[in-house]
Structure formats: C-alpha cells, structure tokens
Design a protein around this motif. Structure first.
Motif, PDB file in Angstrom:
ATOM      1  N   ASN A 138      -9.273  -1.763   3.011  1.00  0.00           N
ATOM      2  CA  ASN A 138      -8.286  -2.865   2.635  1.00  0.00           C
ATOM      3  C   ASN A 138      -8.398  -3.648   1.359  1.00  0.00           C
ATOM      4  O   ASN A 138      -7.943  -4.489   1.482  1.00  0.00           O
ATOM      5  N   GLY A 197       0.823  -1.221  -0.057  1.00  0.00           N
ATOM      6  CA  GLY A 197      -0.076  -0.003   0.013  1.00  0.00           C
ATOM      7  C   GLY A 197       0.707   1.212  -0.142  1.00  0.00           C
ATOM      8  O   GLY A 197       0.505   2.238  -0.706  1.00  0.00           O
ATOM      9  N   ILE A 209      -3.254  -3.269  -1.046  1.00  0.00           N
ATOM     10  CA  ILE A 209      -3.199  -4.051   0.080  1.00  0.00           C
ATOM     11  C   ILE A 209      -4.056  -5.411  -0.098  1.00  0.00           C
ATOM     12  O   ILE A 209      -3.744  -6.342   0.235  1.00  0.00           O
ATOM     13  N   LEU A 246      -2.487   3.846   7.303  1.00  0.00           N
ATOM     14  CA  LEU A 246      -2.745   2.584   6.554  1.00  0.00           C
ATOM     15  C   LEU A 246      -2.762   1.441   7.698  1.00  0.00           C
ATOM     16  O   LEU A 246      -1.844   1.301   8.237  1.00  0.00           O
ATOM     17  N   ILE A 258      -4.348   2.358  -3.437  1.00  0.00           N
ATOM     18  CA  ILE A 258      -3.901   1.756  -2.042  1.00  0.00           C
ATOM     19  C   ILE A 258      -4.618   0.709  -1.499  1.00  0.00           C
ATOM     20  O   ILE A 258      -4.036  -0.525  -1.282  1.00  0.00           O
ATOM     21  N   SER A 259      -5.885   0.862  -1.509  1.00  0.00           N
ATOM     22  CA  SER A 259      -6.832  -0.029  -1.098  1.00  0.00           C
ATOM     23  C   SER A 259      -6.675  -1.611  -2.155  1.00  0.00           C
ATOM     24  O   SER A 259      -6.651  -2.722  -1.352  1.00  0.00           O
ATOM     25  N   THR A 305      -6.832   6.912  -3.498  1.00  0.00           N
ATOM     26  CA  THR A 305      -7.164   5.975  -2.335  1.00  0.00           C
ATOM     27  C   THR A 305      -7.399   4.463  -2.597  1.00  0.00           C
ATOM     28  O   THR A 305      -6.937   3.376  -2.007  1.00  0.00           O
TER      29      THR A 305
END
Length: 258
Positions: A189, A140, A157, A207, A153-154, A150
């Motif tokens: 997540n 992430g 992860i 995070l 990142i999600s 965002t």
C-alpha cells in the motif's frame, strides 16, 4: 506463482466476483445493532453453500495465523482491521465493522472487503477513515492496466493515504489471485512507480488499502488471527478484485444490485 487467466477463466472470475460482492452487500444490509458476529458467519456459510461455492477461509492455515481459520468471513470491529475472527460479540450503535470475504467458485477465487458504520451514530473520524480507503482503492485501480507496474498501484494508493494524514503499514497488502486466494505479486500500500511486476491482460489482482487512525503498528489478539491497531484507534479497510484487460482494469467485485 503468478497466473494469467484465459477468456473462459476470466468469465468464471466475473461470476465469483459478483457472488462475493452480493454476499457482502447482503450482510451489510442485515447487520444492525444487536447482530452477533457469529450470526454473520452463519449467514455467509449458508450463502456460500447455496451458491455451490467454497470458502477460501474455513480451512486457511498460513504461517502467520493460528490456523485453520475455522470461519467463513473476517469480521473486524473498530480497532480490529485485518483477519478478524468471528466471535460472540453483538454489534453496538456506531461500531465500525469491516467484512472481508474470499470465495472460490468454478475454480477461480475472488476477494473483497468493505467497512461501514452500524446504526445511526457517526463517531468522529470514522467516515474519514472509510472515505480515505475508498479513494485510495479508486486511485490504485485507475493506474492499473497493461504495461503498468505493481509499484504504480502502490504509489497511487500510498499517495492518497499519506495525503489524508494516515501512516501506512506495509506488512499486509494486495496480492495476485486466481485458482487460489493468495498469489504473487504482492502489492504494497506504499511504493515507488515504475517498480515491481509489469501488468498484463488476464492477471487478477486483489487491491486492499487499509489504515489505522493514528498508528502504523499492529498487535495480534490471543486468538492468533485478529490484527488490531496498537493504540486502540479505529481502522478501515477496502478491497476489490480486478482483472487487467487490454485497455485498463475491470472491477469484478461489484454487487449486482444495491
């Protein structure tokens, strides 16, 4: 609320982040077989006060808890994964302990969590849980930077956690942070790339990938705070506060010494 910090605020954020990381490292080093969770809470209370900082937890009373929290750190053991309320329990050999800490200093908050095994025993699957959260967090952070979303990142992860074979609960996840502990944007997540809030320099994010060995369903303890796996399986949780910079992301919650 989404805050964009100026250079002076970012400098203060680095101080807070280091404090949080150093407290967590100190508690990890001191947590042994026989340590009581209430002892840990007392250590943290003292270290926060000695640093001239303030707890983000002791007076925390969100809608989802039975507040105020009334303690200085979250201590989640084995099947507990989030918001573990410190109580009269002595750590046993092989316990998987998660410590989650948020502190405010200089007007800026930082938030971090670590999971580790207590003692010498290594119960099956425990190290794999911890490793998966570590790798997911690193993934992430690697995609975080100006112009990213965002959702990027999600997705990063969630991809690591799914590929490791874990189910993902999206009720609780990462979040913005700044002058207060919990801010927008929410960072699930699991998600889709190219969606969500567009990142820009000066944004602080916490995070926090977390998983349960064989379920995605949580149950809440009678204390109104502690969240556990519905099946009683083991869990793990890892969190860093990062700052979005001009060319990527900087981890603020690294200890100053190991």
């Amino acid at each position: 609320m989404i805050e964009i910090l100026n250079p002076l605020e970012l400098a203060r954020a680095k101080v807070t982040g280091a404090l949080v990381a150093d407290i967590l490292q100190s508690v990890k080093n001191r947590s042994t077989v026989g340590t009581n969770l209430l002892e840990i809470d007392g250590w943290v209370q003292t270290m926060i006060a000695e640093a001239g900082a303030q707890s983000c937890y002791v007076d925390y009373a969100p809608a989802f808890g039975r507040g105020p929290f009334g303690h200085y750190i979250c201590t989640s053991v084995n099947d507990a994964v989030l918001h573990g309320l410190p109580h009269d329990y002595q750590l046993a050999d092989g316990d998987l302990l998660t410590l989650d800490l948020a502190v405010l200093k200089g007007g800026i908050a930082a938030d971090s969590a670590i999971s580790f095994l207590v003692g010498d025993s290594r119960p099956a699957g425990s190290l794999e849980l911890i490793d998966a959260t570590e790798r997911a967090l690193a993934a992430g952070i690697a995609v975080a930077g100006p112009g990213a979303y965002t959702g990027d990142i999600s997705y990063a992860i969630g991809s690591v956690l799914s590929e490791a074979g874990y189910q993902i609960n999206t009720e609780f996840g990462g979040h913005g942070i700044g002058s207060t502990m919990h801010q927008d944007p929410h960072i699930s997540n699991s998600g889709r790339p190219g969606r969500g809030f567009k990142l820009r320099p000066g944004l602080l994010l916490a995070l926090e990938p977390w998983i349960m060995a064989d379920t995605a369903t949580l149950v809440t303890d009678p204390d109104g705070w502690t969240l556990r796996s519905a099946t009683g399986c083991r869990t793990a949780h890892r969190e860093h506060t990062i700052a979005i910079t001009d060319d990527g992301a900087e981890i603020l919650t690294l200890p100053t010494s190991v």
